[in-house]
Design a protein around this motif. Structure first.
Motif, PDB file in Angstrom:
ATOM      1  N   GLN A  61       0.867  -1.166   0.003  1.00 48.05           N
ATOM      2  CA  GLN A  61      -0.039  -0.088   0.078  1.00 48.05           C
ATOM      3  C   GLN A  61       0.831   1.143  -0.050  1.00 48.05           C
ATOM      4  O   GLN A  61       0.417   2.296   0.581  1.00 48.05           O
ATOM      5  CB  GLN A  61      -0.788   0.029   1.184  1.00 48.05           C
ATOM      6  N   GLY A 102      -8.580  -2.372   5.446  1.00 42.99           N
ATOM      7  CA  GLY A 102      -8.814  -2.272   3.952  1.00 42.99           C
ATOM      8  C   GLY A 102      -9.693  -1.290   3.496  1.00 42.99           C
ATOM      9  O   GLY A 102     -10.428  -0.628   3.951  1.00 42.99           O
ATOM     10  N   GLY A 103      -9.639  -1.067   1.918  1.00 41.77           N
ATOM     11  CA  GLY A 103     -10.524   0.097   1.602  1.00 41.77           C
ATOM     12  C   GLY A 103     -10.094   1.333   1.570  1.00 41.77           C
ATOM     13  O   GLY A 103     -10.805   2.212   1.347  1.00 41.77           O
ATOM     14  N   GLN A 104      -9.155   1.514   2.404  1.00 35.59           N
ATOM     15  CA  GLN A 104      -8.501   2.920   2.771  1.00 35.59           C
ATOM     16  C   GLN A 104      -7.227   3.553   1.791  1.00 35.59           C
ATOM     17  O   GLN A 104      -6.637   4.261   2.508  1.00 35.59           O
ATOM     18  CB  GLN A 104      -8.619   3.189   4.077  1.00 35.59           C
ATOM     19  N   ASP A 105      -7.123   2.807   0.617  1.00 40.76           N
ATOM     20  CA  ASP A 105      -5.808   3.060   0.043  1.00 40.76           C
ATOM     21  C   ASP A 105      -5.734   4.564  -0.206  1.00 40.76           C
ATOM     22  O   ASP A 105      -4.683   5.060  -0.106  1.00 40.76           O
ATOM     23  CB  ASP A 105      -5.477   2.302  -1.302  1.00 40.76           C
ATOM     24  N   VAL A 177     -14.699   0.788  10.586  1.00 44.94           N
ATOM     25  CA  VAL A 177     -13.284   0.162  10.087  1.00 44.94           C
ATOM     26  C   VAL A 177     -12.627  -0.743  10.947  1.00 44.94           C
ATOM     27  O   VAL A 177     -11.550  -1.088  10.920  1.00 44.94           O
ATOM     28  CB  VAL A 177     -12.453   1.424   9.703  1.00 44.94           C
TER      29      VAL A 177
END
Length: 337
Positions: A61, A102-105, A177
């Motif tokens: 990431q 996850g999903g917070q790139d 989250v």
């Protein structure tokens, strides 16, 4: 469990220490104390250029992909230098939690670039730090961890530490989250690591003063009473360090007893830093508590972090519940499990 610091860890830690020693000394602390924002854009940019905001973000990431143990070593250096910038909350607590969720790139990329900061909020604290400069806020509510963009209007509060910007809590909102327990465990661990760094800094200042301050024709450091006070404080500091490292490893590996180890670390670090602050005041004599002595910046940070993310009573209750409740077996057969 191996507590030996690797060569890479030693190199990283020394590099951060050298940088902070050059840019974040007592002169800067006094300048920040006299300013409005209590923050330095130059120092923040330097931390970003060293890659510290991405320290615990996985390489996939865009981060450095280091371990939570590496994180506590850097947190100790932030405490040693009395760093005012909210790097610990954003990089060492929020970033790894967001990476795990996850999903917070996109947000992680902004954190790594130094463009985003995340404030942390939990009911155990009657305040939230640095919300004014944050882009996002992680809040604990009903056992869940919520992420939201920061909104304006928080009320500024007073702090014993002039370089901590504390605000009244805001209504928790956002997307889930994680769990609230993960927030308090990570934040308490990083606070404990900072406390040990603060204690090391106060020890250094007290020792230096004892070498240079003379009484009855010799440095006061030559007197047994002073030596014994300092030695007792050093024992507490050195005994706290492996406790923090164990907690970091346990939490990083998802150990079932990680929360208990974190509470042990917070108690050990708080006791060590508190003892060192009292000893440092005594060594400095009648000057120890005054604004003119640089020591007061570290003492006040110690007092502030001692009660942050669960005070001593809070963490003792967590340990008692685990031991008495039977979730943490005790005795020789379990000591090194």
């Amino acid at each position: 469990m191996d507590f030996t610091i690797t060569e890479d860890q030693a190199t990283l830690t020394q590099g951060v220490r050298d940088y902070l020693a050059g840019v974040h000394g007592p002169e800067l602390l006094r300048a920040l104390d006299g300013g409005d924002s209590r923050r330095s854009a130059d120092v923040w940019q330097g931390l970003v250029e060293m890659g510290l905001p991405g320290l615990l973000v996985p390489e996939a990431q865009g981060g450095l992909g280091l371990s939570l143990l590496d994180g506590v070593l850097i947190a100790a250096e932030l405490g040693r230098a009395g760093v005012a910038e909210p790097l610990a909350d954003t990089a060492l607590v929020a970033a790894p939690l967001l990476a795990k969720a996850g999903g917070q790139d996109a947000l992680l990329a902004a954190i790594i670039a130094g463009e985003a900061k995340v404030a942390l909020q939990h009911p155990v604290n009657p305040w939230v730090a640095d919300i004014d400069g944050a882009s996002h806020i992680l809040s604990a509510k009903d056992g869940a961890l919520l992420l939201a963009e920061r909104s304006d209007g928080a009320e500024l509060l007073d702090s014993v530490d002039p370089l901590r910007r504390l605000y009244a809590p805001v209504a928790p909102t956002g997307v889930e989250v994680g769990t609230a327990d993960t927030l308090i465990d990570h934040a308490a661990l990083i606070a404990a690591a900072q406390l040990v760094g603060i204690a090391d800094a106060m020890l250094s200042q007290a020792t230096e003063y004892a070498k240079n301050r003379s009484q009855f024709g010799q440095p006061i450091g030559g007197f047994q009473a002073v030596k014994h006070h300092l030695a007792s404080a050093v024992v507490k500091i050195e005994f706290a360090k492996p406790v923090i490292q164990r907690a970091a490893i346990a939490l990083g590996e998802g150990n079932a007893s990680a929360s208990v180890h974190v509470s042990h670390a917070k108690i050990a670090a708080t006791d060590a830093a508190w003892a060192m602050s009292e000893t440092a005041i005594q060594v400095h004599g009648a000057m120890g508590y005054t604004y003119e002595v640089d020591l007061h910046f570290w003492m006040k940070r110690c007092w502030a972090l001692a009660g942050a993310w669960g005070d001593r009573a809070f963490h003792l209750r967590r340990i008692d519940a685990a031991v008495i409740g039977g979730t943490l077996p005790i005795g020789p057969g379990h000591s090194f499990a």
